[in-house]
Design an enzyme around this catalytic site. Structure first.
Site, PDB file in Angstrom:
ATOM      1  N   HIS A 133      28.476  70.416  42.675  1.00 50.33           N
ATOM      2  CA  HIS A 133      27.863  70.326  41.237  1.00 50.33           C
ATOM      3  C   HIS A 133      28.424  71.571  40.302  1.00 50.33           C
ATOM      4  CE1 HIS A 133      24.765  67.140  42.306  1.00 50.33           C
ATOM      5  NE2 HIS A 133      26.002  66.530  41.741  1.00 50.33           N
TER       6      HIS A 133
ATOM      7  N   GLU B 117      22.244  63.138  46.603  1.00 49.16           N
ATOM      8  CA  GLU B 117      21.926  63.483  47.968  1.00 49.16           C
ATOM      9  C   GLU B 117      20.637  62.575  48.314  1.00 49.16           C
ATOM     10  OE1 GLU B 117      21.250  67.613  49.361  1.00 49.16           O
ATOM     11  OE2 GLU B 117      20.263  66.722  50.856  1.00 49.16           O
TER      12      GLU B 117
END
Ligand code: 0CG
Ligand code: SF4
Length: 321
Positions: free
Chosen positions: A45, A130
């Site tokens: 990210h 995740e």
């Protein structure tokens, strides 16, 4: 009012072993097979990292429908569900899995305990890739709780065989509080031998705990989508130090630093050191005359690359750092 005088760097900060490996997988795949290399979700990210890899020929997609037949596909460091893995395999892509080994470890634990008849409470942030990947290791029996209030509401089918798993990048303190609430409601719950929050998340938060009381403002380098980076900013603020997260030096605002002599600086696990260096330069331009590092633990963790990208006959590509 006085202005900026010194910069204090948190130690450790920035890239973790899982991020380093994930980026290297994309770089090596590009060097070995050439562009385009498809990557499911942002490899990590971070806007800068993603843009650098795009410029080298990586194509970031969310939906496997966007990947043409015969393509090379990399799964991001955050991991994928069984359904995504199965679809990618069924479509015959050449797959490189950049899932962090510490996320895979959680996946393996979920699969193992599920075979023993366990149901799960997962502590994490809804919608985070995740969490989708870990919850998607099973088609049922894994329940998400985001906070203590959720713990009161969760309805497992049974309470004899219940286990807790967590996202790797949570606030260590929040996760402990939520896990305690789970334990109170379900006293027989099984907890991981070693917590699922990873060493990098733990170490960066510990460093901010040490840093915050010594400075007048904390700057975190990280992208808005990065869970672990957001947790660092939030932690500094909770400790009473004003804190801002920036994606690049260009986002720094001179007024933040008015009357603040000591600037603490850290970076999330997906933020490259080159951005930290640019932030230092910009704060120097605002008046900082000294830069020093806090003492901190040295991280030695390193993860091996997947087969097919290890002993290449290609020279190692230039690596973002
Ligand atoms: O902190 P999260 O899980 O959002 O991920 P990021 O890519 O920022 O960093 C580490 C990884 C994977
Ligand atoms: Fe792995 Fe932790 Fe880094 Fe995520 S933050 S990639 S779990 S080492």
């Amino acid at each position: 009012m006085g202005g900026v005088n010194q910069i204090v760097l948190a130690e450790p900060r920035g890239f973790c072993a899982g991020v380093d490996r994930a980026i290297e997988i994309v770089e090596r795949a590009l060097a070995k097979f050439g562009a385009p290399i498809y990557v499911r979700h942002e490899i990590v990210h971070n806007t800068y990292v993603v843009n650098e890899l795009k410029a080298k020929g990586a194509v970031f997609i969310e939906d496997l429908a966007e990947v043409p037949p015969g393509a090379t596909l990399v799964f991001s460091a955050h991991g994928v569900s069984k359904a995504v893995e199965a679809e990618a395999q069924a479509r015959g892509f050449s797959i490189f899995d950049a899932t962090c080994p510490l996320v895979t470890k959680v996946h393996v634990e979920v699969a193992k305990l599920a075979r023993e008849g366990y149901e799960f409470i997962m502590i994490g942030h809804k919608g985070h890739p995740e969490v989708e990947g870990t919850m998607g290791q099973l088609d049922h029996g894994i329940h998400l709780v985001e906070d203590v209030e959720d713990v009161a509401k969760v309805q497992p089918a049974q309470t004899e065989k219940l286990a807790v798993v967590t996202q790797t990048t949570l606030s260590v303190d929040d996760a402990a509080e939520i896990a305690a609430a789970v334990r109170t409601r379900f006293p027989k719950v099984r907890e991981p031998k070693q917590q699922d929050i990873c060493y990098a998340t733990q170490n960066r938060q510990d460093a901010v705990k040490l840093l915050s009381p010594q400075v007048d403002i904390v700057i975190v380098v990280g992208s808005p989508t990065s869970s672990n980076s957001n947790r660092l900013r939030e932690l500094a603020e909770r400790l009473g130090t004003p804190a801002h997260m920036v994606d690049s030096a260009a986002e720094l605002k001179a007024e933040w630093f008015e009357g603040r002599a000591r600037v603490g600086l850290t970076a999330g696990a997906s933020a490259p050191e080159v951005l930290v260096a640019e932030v230092i330069e910009r704060i120097r331009a605002l008046g900082a005359v000294s830069v020093r590092s806090m003492p901190g633990i040295e991280e030695k963790t390193k993860f091996p690359l997947p087969k097919g990208l290890r002993l290449d006959d290609i020279p190692p590509p230039q690596h973002i750092s």
